[in-house]
Design a protein around this motif. Structure first.
Motif, mmCIF file in Angstrom:
data_model
loop_
_atom_site.group_PDB
_atom_site.id
_atom_site.type_symbol
_atom_site.label_atom_id
_atom_site.label_comp_id
_atom_site.label_asym_id
_atom_site.label_seq_id
_atom_site.Cartn_x
_atom_site.Cartn_y
_atom_site.Cartn_z
ATOM 1 N N THR A 244 7.441 -7.103 -10.907
ATOM 2 C CA THR A 244 7.985 -8.061 -9.941
ATOM 3 C C THR A 244 8.116 -9.464 -10.530
ATOM 4 O O THR A 244 8.729 -10.342 -9.926
ATOM 5 N N GLU B 157 6.097 -7.582 -0.478
ATOM 6 C CA GLU B 157 7.302 -6.821 -0.119
ATOM 7 C C GLU B 157 7.744 -5.925 -1.270
ATOM 8 O O GLU B 157 8.119 -4.757 -1.068
ATOM 9 N N ALA B 158 7.684 -6.438 -2.494
ATOM 10 C CA ALA B 158 8.100 -5.650 -3.650
ATOM 11 C C ALA B 158 7.187 -4.443 -3.852
ATOM 12 O O ALA B 158 7.651 -3.354 -4.206
ATOM 13 N N ARG C 76 5.487 -2.899 -1.460
ATOM 14 C CA ARG C 76 5.795 -1.940 -0.394
ATOM 15 C C ARG C 76 7.016 -1.109 -0.762
ATOM 16 O O ARG C 76 7.046 0.112 -0.543
ATOM 17 N N GLU C 77 8.028 -1.757 -1.313
ATOM 18 C CA GLU C 77 9.242 -1.041 -1.707
ATOM 19 C C GLU C 77 8.964 -0.005 -2.788
ATOM 20 O O GLU C 77 9.680 0.999 -2.907
ATOM 21 N N ARG C 78 7.894 -0.231 -3.576
ATOM 22 C CA ARG C 78 7.536 0.707 -4.643
ATOM 23 C C ARG C 78 6.559 1.766 -4.158
ATOM 24 O O ARG C 78 6.007 2.532 -4.954
ATOM 25 N N GLY C 79 6.302 1.792 -2.856
ATOM 26 C CA GLY C 79 5.477 2.835 -2.282
ATOM 27 C C GLY C 79 4.010 2.498 -2.090
ATOM 28 O O GLY C 79 3.226 3.373 -1.678
ATOM 29 N N TRP C 80 3.615 1.263 -2.389
ATOM 30 C CA TRP C 80 2.218 0.887 -2.223
ATOM 31 C C TRP C 80 1.941 0.492 -0.787
ATOM 32 O O TRP C 80 2.793 -0.073 -0.107
ATOM 33 N N GLN C 81 0.730 0.786 -0.330
ATOM 34 C CA GLN C 81 0.342 0.421 1.034
ATOM 35 C C GLN C 81 -0.262 -0.984 1.009
ATOM 36 O O GLN C 81 -1.352 -1.195 0.488
#
Length: 363
Positions: free
Chosen positions: A319, A353-354, A356-361
């Motif tokens: 990121t 936000e980045a 979250r977009e990569r699948g992290w909680q």
């Protein structure tokens, strides 16, 4: 191994192969310095050698510098013995107390022209050569306390040692050094131990509820008690003065809380102590010794599996956000935990936000 560049230190004797002594030796070996090791504990020397810290010293061999890495109360006697053997042309120590070794060296008649009292402000909760690291001193302050008799050559040689180890030399008078470390290191260790001692008597319920806060407060209390007893006794009066003030603050807070519980009166003393604590925390220097900074925490849920943290760090790196610090907190009884990423406030929202977009909680 990075060779020495235009240096005067080609060989060093390190006496004492504990955490600090072995870390000094490892750092010097990485810079191409020949290191000789000595310790009363033959097993410690053997382990330090196996770690690549150097070779065993044979009395009679002469080095450019001797580093005395023994407890404060033994520094002066070790210095005298080394000087009698002509072990080096210059000498320094790494004990965390300075006035005591200097006074004892004067009493013993040591050659003070070649001696530069020193103290690298770096360490770990673990002790012994197995805990040593070549990068232990990188960017860390390294106090140098030359006295009136100390020669310019000796000071320059020890400053070269600090540079080879990656530390930042700071010149300070011995008594001032001892007052300073009483505030920033020695008294905090005792207060951390006092809090941790309560845990020895705590219920299983209390321990099961413990979180990162109590770990942060008590982390340094895990140090070797015998080692710390020697340090504290060597700096007894300055440490006692700090502890007396801390005890007075705590006693005032306790009286205020008891009064509130009984009569519902104001807890001004508690509020005042907490406010002063915020001010004090804010005065701790930030990264690279610069002004203190306030970071925003981005919390990410991660599984307790091999490679999970590495994946998170890589994702954060993609990121373009600089991670200033990372802390981990495990969820009791669950195979997961939370990674707290400390970042500049303006970068927090974008990072969250980045991720979250990569699948992290990200809560």
């Amino acid at each position: 191994m990075t060779p020495i560049q235009d240096g005067t230190i080609g060989s060093v004797v390190v006496v004492g192969t504990g955490l600090i002594g072995t870390s000094v030796a490892l750092a010097l070996r990485q810079r191409g310095v020949r290191v000789y090791l000595a310790d009363r504990d033959a097993g410690a020397v053997r382990l330090a050698r196996e770690l690549g810290a150097g070779e065993e010293w044979t009395p009679g061999a002469t080095a450019d510098l001797a580093v005395i890495a023994v407890p404060p109360q033994f520094v002066a006697r070790q210095l005298l013995d080394l000087q009698k053997n002509g072990a080096a042309r210059c000498y320094t120590d790494v004990a965390s107390v300075k006035a005591l070794p200097v006074a004892q060296a004067e009493e013993l008649g040591c050659d003070l022209t070649s001696f530069v009292p020193g103290h690298p402000l770096a360490g770990r909760e673990r002790s012994g050569p197995a805990a040593a690291r070549a990068d232990l001193f990188l960017g860390r302050p390294w106090a140098l306390c030359p006295i009136a008799e100390t020669s310019a050559e000796a000071v320059q040689t020890v400053r070269e040692l600090v540079a080879l180890c990656g530390g930042n030399a700071v010149t300070v008078e011995a008594a001032e050094h001892d007052r300073a470390v009483a505030v920033i290191s020695h008294a905090p260790h005792v207060t951390a131990a006092a809090v941790a001692a309560r845990l020895a008597e705590a219920s299983e319920t209390a321990l099961g509820l413990s979180g990162q806060g109590v770990r942060d407060v008590t982390r340094i209390a895990a140090g070797d008690p015998s080692l710390w007893t020697g340090i504290l006794s060597g700096n007894a009066v300055p440490v006692a003065e700090v502890l007396e003030v801390v005890a007075a603050d705590l006693a005032a807070a306790a009286r205020s809380l008891r009064a509130f519980a009984g009569e519902g009166t104001a807890v001004a003393e508690v509020t005042d102590l907490l406010a002063r604590g915020v001010v004090g925390t804010g005065r701790i220097p930030g990264k690279h010794g610069g002004p203190a900074r306030t970071y925003t925490v981005v919390q990410v849920v991660i599984g307790d599996r091999p490679g999970e943290l590495a994946r998170l760090v890589q994702a954060a790196g993609e990121t373009g956000v600089n991670i200033e610090d990372i802390r981990l907190e495990h969820a009791p009884g669950l195979p997961l935990g939370a990674a707290e990423l400390y970042v500049q406030p303006e970068a927090a929202e974008g990072l969250a936000e980045a991720l979250r977009e990569r699948g992290w909680q990200v809560p």
